[in-house]
Design a protein around this motif. Structure first.
Motif, PDB file in Angstrom:
ATOM      1  N   PRO A   6       0.818  -1.226   0.000  1.00  0.00           N
ATOM      2  CA  PRO A   6       0.000   0.000   0.000  1.00  0.00           C
ATOM      3  C   PRO A   6       0.845   1.266   0.000  1.00  0.00           C
ATOM      4  O   PRO A   6       1.939   1.302   0.565  1.00  0.00           O
ATOM      5  CB  PRO A   6      -0.812  -0.132   1.301  1.00  0.00           C
ATOM      6  CG  PRO A   6      -0.821  -1.584   1.613  1.00  0.00           C
ATOM      7  CD  PRO A   6       0.492  -2.112   1.114  1.00  0.00           C
ATOM      8  N   ARG A   7       0.326   2.300  -0.631  1.00  0.00           N
ATOM      9  CA  ARG A   7       1.014   3.575  -0.718  1.00  0.00           C
ATOM     10  C   ARG A   7       1.163   4.209   0.655  1.00  0.00           C
ATOM     11  O   ARG A   7       0.229   4.223   1.450  1.00  0.00           O
ATOM     12  CB  ARG A   7       0.225   4.522  -1.631  1.00  0.00           C
ATOM     13  CG  ARG A   7       0.828   5.923  -1.768  1.00  0.00           C
ATOM     14  CD  ARG A   7       2.098   5.889  -2.570  1.00  0.00           C
ATOM     15  NE  ARG A   7       2.762   7.196  -2.564  1.00  0.00           N
ATOM     16  CZ  ARG A   7       3.949   7.413  -3.103  1.00  0.00           C
ATOM     17  NH1 ARG A   7       4.613   6.440  -3.678  1.00  0.00           N
ATOM     18  NH2 ARG A   7       4.497   8.611  -3.062  1.00  0.00           N
ATOM     19  N   ILE A   8       2.347   4.702   0.936  1.00  0.00           N
ATOM     20  CA  ILE A   8       2.631   5.350   2.212  1.00  0.00           C
ATOM     21  C   ILE A   8       2.148   6.798   2.150  1.00  0.00           C
ATOM     22  O   ILE A   8       2.369   7.500   1.154  1.00  0.00           O
ATOM     23  CB  ILE A   8       4.137   5.288   2.510  1.00  0.00           C
ATOM     24  CG1 ILE A   8       4.573   3.823   2.689  1.00  0.00           C
ATOM     25  CG2 ILE A   8       4.496   6.099   3.744  1.00  0.00           C
ATOM     26  CD1 ILE A   8       6.061   3.639   2.725  1.00  0.00           C
ATOM     27  N   SER A   9       1.512   7.253   3.227  1.00  0.00           N
ATOM     28  CA  SER A   9       1.003   8.624   3.232  1.00  0.00           C
ATOM     29  C   SER A   9       1.388   9.403   4.483  1.00  0.00           C
ATOM     30  O   SER A   9       1.162  10.610   4.544  1.00  0.00           O
ATOM     31  CB  SER A   9      -0.529   8.620   3.113  1.00  0.00           C
ATOM     32  OG  SER A   9      -1.114   7.977   4.243  1.00  0.00           O
ATOM     33  N   LYS A  10       1.973   8.728   5.493  1.00  0.00           N
ATOM     34  CA  LYS A  10       2.235   9.386   6.771  1.00  0.00           C
ATOM     35  C   LYS A  10       3.731   9.523   7.035  1.00  0.00           C
ATOM     36  O   LYS A  10       4.510   8.616   6.759  1.00  0.00           O
ATOM     37  CB  LYS A  10       1.586   8.601   7.915  1.00  0.00           C
ATOM     38  CG  LYS A  10       0.066   8.609   7.850  1.00  0.00           C
ATOM     39  CD  LYS A  10      -0.568   7.827   8.992  1.00  0.00           C
ATOM     40  CE  LYS A  10      -2.091   7.901   8.898  1.00  0.00           C
ATOM     41  NZ  LYS A  10      -2.746   7.117   9.971  1.00  0.00           N
ATOM     42  N   ALA A  11       4.083  10.684   7.583  1.00  0.00           N
ATOM     43  CA  ALA A  11       5.465  10.953   7.980  1.00  0.00           C
ATOM     44  C   ALA A  11       5.490  11.336   9.448  1.00  0.00           C
ATOM     45  O   ALA A  11       4.588  12.023   9.939  1.00  0.00           O
ATOM     46  CB  ALA A  11       6.060  12.078   7.141  1.00  0.00           C
ATOM     47  N   VAL A  12       6.528  10.902  10.143  1.00  0.00           N
ATOM     48  CA  VAL A  12       6.736  11.231  11.554  1.00  0.00           C
ATOM     49  C   VAL A  12       8.041  12.004  11.661  1.00  0.00           C
ATOM     50  O   VAL A  12       9.076  11.567  11.137  1.00  0.00           O
ATOM     51  CB  VAL A  12       6.777   9.960  12.422  1.00  0.00           C
ATOM     52  CG1 VAL A  12       7.130  10.306  13.874  1.00  0.00           C
ATOM     53  CG2 VAL A  12       5.457   9.211  12.342  1.00  0.00           C
ATOM     54  N   GLU A 151       9.734   3.881  -2.864  1.00  0.00           N
ATOM     55  CA  GLU A 151       9.638   2.925  -3.975  1.00  0.00           C
ATOM     56  C   GLU A 151      10.149   1.543  -3.550  1.00  0.00           C
ATOM     57  O   GLU A 151       9.514   0.519  -3.837  1.00  0.00           O
ATOM     58  CB  GLU A 151      10.453   3.422  -5.169  1.00  0.00           C
ATOM     59  CG  GLU A 151       9.869   4.623  -5.886  1.00  0.00           C
ATOM     60  CD  GLU A 151      10.813   5.148  -6.951  1.00  0.00           C
ATOM     61  OE1 GLU A 151      11.889   4.528  -7.164  1.00  0.00           O
ATOM     62  OE2 GLU A 151      10.500   6.181  -7.568  1.00  0.00           O
ATOM     63  N   VAL A 152      11.298   1.520  -2.884  1.00  0.00           N
ATOM     64  CA  VAL A 152      11.877   0.245  -2.455  1.00  0.00           C
ATOM     65  C   VAL A 152      10.962  -0.446  -1.450  1.00  0.00           C
ATOM     66  O   VAL A 152      10.729  -1.668  -1.522  1.00  0.00           O
ATOM     67  CB  VAL A 152      13.282   0.462  -1.858  1.00  0.00           C
ATOM     68  CG1 VAL A 152      13.835  -0.830  -1.260  1.00  0.00           C
ATOM     69  CG2 VAL A 152      14.238   0.998  -2.921  1.00  0.00           C
ATOM     70  N   GLN A 153      10.404   0.299  -0.495  1.00  0.00           N
ATOM     71  CA  GLN A 153       9.518  -0.299   0.495  1.00  0.00           C
ATOM     72  C   GLN A 153       8.252  -0.850  -0.156  1.00  0.00           C
ATOM     73  O   GLN A 153       7.770  -1.931   0.209  1.00  0.00           O
ATOM     74  CB  GLN A 153       9.163   0.732   1.578  1.00  0.00           C
ATOM     75  CG  GLN A 153       8.618   0.122   2.873  1.00  0.00           C
ATOM     76  CD  GLN A 153       7.163  -0.280   2.787  1.00  0.00           C
ATOM     77  OE1 GLN A 153       6.404   0.278   1.999  1.00  0.00           O
ATOM     78  NE2 GLN A 153       6.767  -1.240   3.622  1.00  0.00           N
ATOM     79  N   GLU A 154       7.711  -0.116  -1.122  1.00  0.00           N
ATOM     80  CA  GLU A 154       6.493  -0.586  -1.777  1.00  0.00           C
ATOM     81  C   GLU A 154       6.736  -1.841  -2.600  1.00  0.00           C
ATOM     82  O   GLU A 154       5.846  -2.680  -2.749  1.00  0.00           O
ATOM     83  CB  GLU A 154       5.925   0.533  -2.664  1.00  0.00           C
ATOM     84  CG  GLU A 154       5.331   1.685  -1.844  1.00  0.00           C
ATOM     85  CD  GLU A 154       4.876   2.851  -2.707  1.00  0.00           C
ATOM     86  OE1 GLU A 154       5.295   2.905  -3.888  1.00  0.00           O
ATOM     87  OE2 GLU A 154       4.114   3.688  -2.212  1.00  0.00           O
ATOM     88  N   GLU A 155       7.958  -1.997  -3.115  1.00  0.00           N
ATOM     89  CA  GLU A 155       8.298  -3.189  -3.888  1.00  0.00           C
ATOM     90  C   GLU A 155       8.672  -4.366  -3.002  1.00  0.00           C
ATOM     91  O   GLU A 155       8.273  -5.513  -3.253  1.00  0.00           O
ATOM     92  CB  GLU A 155       9.467  -2.883  -4.834  1.00  0.00           C
ATOM     93  CG  GLU A 155       9.136  -1.915  -5.950  1.00  0.00           C
ATOM     94  CD  GLU A 155      10.362  -1.574  -6.778  1.00  0.00           C
ATOM     95  OE1 GLU A 155      11.470  -2.043  -6.430  1.00  0.00           O
ATOM     96  OE2 GLU A 155      10.212  -0.848  -7.770  1.00  0.00           O
ATOM     97  N   GLN A 156       9.437  -4.118  -1.939  1.00  0.00           N
ATOM     98  CA  GLN A 156      10.026  -5.190  -1.155  1.00  0.00           C
ATOM     99  C   GLN A 156       9.336  -5.420   0.188  1.00  0.00           C
ATOM    100  O   GLN A 156       9.547  -6.460   0.809  1.00  0.00           O
ATOM    101  CB  GLN A 156      11.514  -4.879  -0.891  1.00  0.00           C
ATOM    102  CG  GLN A 156      12.339  -4.638  -2.128  1.00  0.00           C
ATOM    103  CD  GLN A 156      12.493  -5.871  -2.991  1.00  0.00           C
ATOM    104  OE1 GLN A 156      12.277  -7.000  -2.555  1.00  0.00           O
ATOM    105  NE2 GLN A 156      12.888  -5.668  -4.253  1.00  0.00           N
ATOM    106  N   GLY A 157       8.560  -4.449   0.658  1.00  0.00           N
ATOM    107  CA  GLY A 157       7.977  -4.558   1.986  1.00  0.00           C
ATOM    108  C   GLY A 157       9.028  -4.325   3.059  1.00  0.00           C
ATOM    109  O   GLY A 157      10.149  -3.894   2.796  1.00  0.00           O
TER     110      GLY A 157
END
Length: 303
Positions: A6-12, A151-157
């Motif tokens: 899933p697309r990331i939308s939150k930043a901390v 991009e890397v997180q969305e591809e690889q988890g």
């Protein structure tokens, strides 16, 4: 097969530090509000998050950090005064910070370290992957580090950390990563992490810099993480557990960054960051560079 996440939308953005290295300037002013040319350092960080598509920003603050909230809020009196004067350029600059993202705030309370600050974000983040941006590291907007990490997180988890090669004798200032190559030249697999090791004990000279994209499994790990170096709950220690056991929250990858980074966490580096950014500004750069050349030449002649 590459899996889509899933697309990331939150930043901390952790911003509860006391800024003791900048005293007395930070006695009454948050270090995040110190200007870098003509914007507070924290605005560069929020701009980076927004540019990467993260329009939901949670700032983890502490006592005496109210100016952070005020900066990203509307100032109707000031806007009205600028509007009456017909000063459209300054009005746009004032409104820019309040239009960047939807801002949220939570107080850390006790300063128990970066890991604890990230844990304070758990109720807001929930079960989504999210980004963490540290305010001491400013990444040049021309270098799309955070976008690449997403991009890397969305591809690889799993989780993704930003890495930068440093001189071996400097690795004790950072977290250090043990890495393995992947098919992508700018991406490595992280098999281990050590917080501020002595050079002889460092697994590599790949240093962790202040950008993370994290799987929400990190929250459960942080709840069980004992205080480490400095008596604080270290995010690096939690990431080490995730790297050691992919069954917890997926793999940990690193994006190797070779772009422009401005370090504002040290007084000398803060001044150098201002000079570098001022030199690159179209409105300030030409005159400032000319003055700087004259100043350096005169200094050398006098010595």
């Amino acid at each position: 097969m590459i899996q889509s996440h899933p697309r990331i939308s939150k930043a901390v953005i952790p911003a509860a530090g006391l800024g003791t290295r900048f005293l007395p300037a930070t006695k009454a002013t948050p270090k995040e509000m110190l200007p870098v040319v003509d914007k507070p350092a924290i605005q560069y960080v929020v701009e980076e998050a927004a540019a990467a598509g993260l329009d939901d920003v949670l700032m983890v603050t502490g006592r005496n950090k109210r100016p952070l909230e005020d900066h990203f809020d509307r100032n109707y009196e000031l806007e009205s005064a600028l509007n009456r004067k017909g000063d459209a350029a300054r009005l746009a600059k004032v409104q820019e910070s309040s239009d960047l993202a939807t801002m949220h705030y939570v107080r850390q309370g006790d300063p128990k370290g970066l890991g604890h600050a990230v844990l304070c974000a758990a109720p807001h983040v929930g079960a989504e992957a999210f980004a963490v941006l540290l305010g001491d590291d400013l990444i040049d907007p021309r270098d799309c580090l955070l976008q690449r990490m997403i991009e890397v997180q969305e591809e690889q988890g799993g989780s993704v950390i930003a890495l930068m090669e440093v001189a071996p004798e400097q690795i004790n200032l950072y977290g250090s990563a043990a890495v393995e190559a992947t098919a992508d030249s700018d991406v490595v697999r992280v098999s281990g992490l050590v917080e501020k090791p002595e050079p002889a004990d460092a697994p590599s000279n790949y240093a962790i810099i202040g950008r993370y994209v994290l799987d929400p499994a990190v929250f459960d790990v942080l709840r069980k993480t004992e205080p480490g170096r400095g008596g604080e709950i270290q995010l690096t220690d939690a990431l080490q557990q995730l790297a050691a056991d992919e069954g917890i929250g997926g793999p940990v990858h690193g994006v190797v960054f070779k772009g422009r980074r401005y370090d504002t966490g040290d007084r000398g580096d803060y001044l150098r960051a201002i000079v570098r950014l001022a030199c690159e500004r179209e409105d300030l750069g030409p005159d400032f560079r000319a003055w700087l050349r004259r100043y350096v030449t005169e200094e050398m002649q006098e010595r």
